[in-house]
Design a protein around this motif. Structure first.
Motif, PDB file in Angstrom:
ATOM      1  N   GLY A  71       3.632   4.230  -5.357  1.00  0.00           N
ATOM      2  CA  GLY A  71       3.140   3.720  -4.305  1.00  0.00           C
ATOM      3  C   GLY A  71       2.547   2.000  -4.357  1.00  0.00           C
ATOM      4  O   GLY A  71       2.942   1.593  -3.350  1.00  0.00           O
ATOM      5  N   TRP A  72       1.884   1.688  -5.132  1.00  0.00           N
ATOM      6  CA  TRP A  72       1.683  -0.013  -5.824  1.00  0.00           C
ATOM      7  C   TRP A  72       2.934  -0.370  -5.615  1.00  0.00           C
ATOM      8  O   TRP A  72       2.295  -1.265  -4.905  1.00  0.00           O
ATOM      9  N   HIS A  96      -5.983  -2.260   0.539  1.00  0.00           N
ATOM     10  CA  HIS A  96      -6.252  -1.337  -0.756  1.00  0.00           C
ATOM     11  C   HIS A  96      -5.322  -2.519  -2.156  1.00  0.00           C
ATOM     12  O   HIS A  96      -4.446  -3.572  -0.850  1.00  0.00           O
ATOM     13  N   ASP A 171      -0.124   1.060   5.968  1.00  0.00           N
ATOM     14  CA  ASP A 171      -0.091   1.616   4.644  1.00  0.00           C
ATOM     15  C   ASP A 171      -0.168   3.070   4.573  1.00  0.00           C
ATOM     16  O   ASP A 171      -1.144   3.154   5.030  1.00  0.00           O
ATOM     17  N   HIS A 174      -2.645   7.625   2.725  1.00  0.00           N
ATOM     18  CA  HIS A 174      -3.448   9.126   3.039  1.00  0.00           C
ATOM     19  C   HIS A 174      -3.111   9.568   3.752  1.00  0.00           C
ATOM     20  O   HIS A 174      -3.914  10.822   3.501  1.00  0.00           O
ATOM     21  N   SER A 202       3.255   6.487  -1.090  1.00  0.00           N
ATOM     22  CA  SER A 202       3.273   6.680  -2.026  1.00  0.00           C
ATOM     23  C   SER A 202       3.304   8.431  -1.241  1.00  0.00           C
ATOM     24  O   SER A 202       3.003   9.196  -0.600  1.00  0.00           O
ATOM     25  N   SER A 204       2.105   9.844  -4.643  1.00  0.00           N
ATOM     26  CA  SER A 204       1.393  10.567  -5.587  1.00  0.00           C
ATOM     27  C   SER A 204      -0.651  11.430  -4.527  1.00  0.00           C
ATOM     28  O   SER A 204      -0.926  11.294  -5.414  1.00  0.00           O
ATOM     29  N   LYS A 205      -0.388  11.398  -3.075  1.00  0.00           N
ATOM     30  CA  LYS A 205      -1.005  12.269  -2.672  1.00  0.00           C
ATOM     31  C   LYS A 205      -0.624  13.510  -1.971  1.00  0.00           C
ATOM     32  O   LYS A 205      -1.093  14.392  -2.827  1.00  0.00           O
TER      33      LYS A 205
HETATM   34  C1  LIG Z   1      -3.541   3.174   0.443  1.00  0.00           C
HETATM   35  C2  LIG Z   1      -3.045   3.958  -0.838  1.00  0.00           C
HETATM   36  N1  LIG Z   1      -2.011   2.599  -1.369  1.00  0.00           N
HETATM   37  C3  LIG Z   1      -1.117   2.247  -2.531  1.00  0.00           C
HETATM   38  C4  LIG Z   1      -1.564   3.764  -3.197  1.00  0.00           C
HETATM   39  C5  LIG Z   1      -1.133   3.425  -4.226  1.00  0.00           C
HETATM   40  O1  LIG Z   1      -0.081   4.517  -5.114  1.00  0.00           O
HETATM   41  P1  LIG Z   1       0.111   5.023  -6.297  1.00  0.00           P
HETATM   42  O2  LIG Z   1      -0.756   5.472  -6.615  1.00  0.00           O
HETATM   43  O3  LIG Z   1       1.378   5.770  -5.921  1.00  0.00           O
HETATM   44  O4  LIG Z   1       0.182   3.792  -6.844  1.00  0.00           O
HETATM   45  C6  LIG Z   1      -2.511   3.855  -3.230  1.00  0.00           C
HETATM   46  C7  LIG Z   1      -3.533   4.902  -4.041  1.00  0.00           C
HETATM   47  O5  LIG Z   1      -3.265   5.509  -5.150  1.00  0.00           O
HETATM   48  C8  LIG Z   1      -3.632   3.885  -2.154  1.00  0.00           C
HETATM   49  O6  LIG Z   1      -4.578   4.833  -1.849  1.00  0.00           O
END
Ligand SMILES: Cc1ncc(COP(=O)(O)O)c(C=O)c1O
Length: 366
Positions: A71-72, A96, A171, A174, A202, A204-205
């Motif tokens: 996600g980053w 973020h 974004d 969440h 992302s 990852s949640k």
């Molecule tokens: C709002 C938001 N955007 C992007 C990310 C980045 O995602 P990732 O953990 O998949 O790199 C995060 C944190 O994980 C986040 O809280």
């Protein structure tokens, strides 16, 4: 098709390089990448474009998706890929880190606006456009802010963006899949599905994997990002296992089982908020899978957090510069599979740890 035109198109497909398109000019961020797409299409039509597909994501009614390893990378790469040195990025001050970093690496024209303040965004856009009608503006926000569990007025923001020829990026890391009857989070709740310019997030949640994505309605923007967003091009793609997990998670999110899980999650969130506030603690923001519990003073926050494991809880402490100084907080994140018993135990542990931390701080101050 006449012969001369076909010959011209063949020559177009055989010449030039991506470098010719690294700095498109114009004030419309999404339209100005069209010449790149025309060149690429000339190559694709003649089997002279050898790069792969991204899958479509129709869940958010956005037609085109570009995937990233995290996600980053999606947040960073989308901004870095589209924004050039003379462009502007208008960011919610609490956006973020990946969005902040992407903006600051792409341009010096970064304008931070007060959290959730659409009027401030409008004033900023008016000021920028009064002096610059030539370059693009990207407005960046989140659908659910992870430190405050709150949400902007996405409809108003999108309208303001269009009024000033700016592009909106939201974004949804969440809340996508996790809130709302259909799992579409704030975008769905506000009737904005398929109506936001750019949506990123992302896996990852809610999606039980690593990975990130950006969604667009423009094929040209997708193709441009696939070539110019560095983390998409220069970092390896999601592994087949990660992609398969995301596929299954998305199917669950869109199924009645997903709706049931969201219902359970919402009930657990309400339970935790009432247990903590009933004991005199504060929970900020709206009901969501994130429950921020402000402590304030950093010293107290560190002592409370240290006391948590002995009380059976492990929780994230967030302090400055993640949040403003003096507003340290626990950021609790709930899962649909937490049971009412888990929540009771966590709430009791947190309440007890507040007592432990406060007592320790008081004795240190004597
Ligand atoms: C709002 C938001 N955007 C992007 C990310 C980045 O995602 P990732 O953990 O998949 O790199 C995060 C944190 O994980 C986040 O809280």
């Amino acid at each position: 098709m006449d012969h001369a035109t076909e010959r011209d198109r063949m020559l177009l497909a055989l010449t030039g390089s991506v470098k010719d398109f690294t700095c498109p000019t114009g004030s419309d961020l999404l339209e100005r990448v069209a010449p790149f797409h025309a060149w690429q299409q000339a190559r694709r039509d003649r089997s002279l474009w050898s790069y792969g597909k991204a899958t479509l994501c129709d869940y958010l009614q956005m037609e085109h998706a570009v995937l990233f390893p995290t996600g980053w990378a999606a947040g960073y790469g989308t901004i870095q890929g589209l924004i050039h040195a003379d462009d502007h990025v208008v960011l919610d001050e609490r956006a973020h880190a990946c969005l902040q970093r992407g903006a600051r690496d792409a341009t010096r024209n970064v304008h931070a606006t007060t959290h959730l303040d659409t009027a401030a965004v409008e004033r900023t856009l008016a000021t920028i456009r009064a002096g610059d009608t030539r370059n693009a503006i990207l407005v960046v926000t989140e659908s659910l802010f992870s430190m405050d569990s709150d949400t902007p007025d996405l409809r108003a923001l999108q309208d303001v963006c269009h009024a000033y020829r700016a592009t909106l990026l939201v974004d949804v890391a969440h809340d996508l899949g996790a809130t709302g009857a259909d799992g579409l989070g704030a975008i769905g709740r506000q009737g904005m599905t398929g109506r936001i310019d750019l949506v990123m997030g992302s896996f990852s949640k809610t999606f039980a994997s690593n990975g990130g994505f950006v969604l667009t309605r423009s094929r040209a923007v997708k193709e441009y990002l696939m070539t110019f967003a560095s983390p998409h091009v220069f970092s390896n793609a999601l592994s087949p296992v990660q992609a398969a997990i995301v596929d299954v998670a998305l199917a669950i999110v869109r199924s009645p089982r997903g709706a049931g899980l969201r219902h359970a999650l919402a009930a657990r969130c309400t339970q935790l908020r009432s247990a903590l506030t009933g004991a005199g603690l504060t929970c900020v923001g709206n009901r969501s899978p994130i429950v921020p519990v402000p402590i304030g003073d950093e010293a107290l926050a560190r002592l409370v957090t240290r006391a948590l494991p002995a009380r059976g809880v492990i929780a994230n402490l967030v302090e400055y510069p993640g949040v403003p100084r003096g507003t340290a907080r626990l950021r609790l994140q709930l899962m649909a599979t937490h049971t009412p018993g888990d929540i009771r135990q966590a709430a009791d542990g947190i309440i007890a740890a507040f007592g432990d931390g406060s007592a320790e701080l008081a004795s240190l101050m004597e």
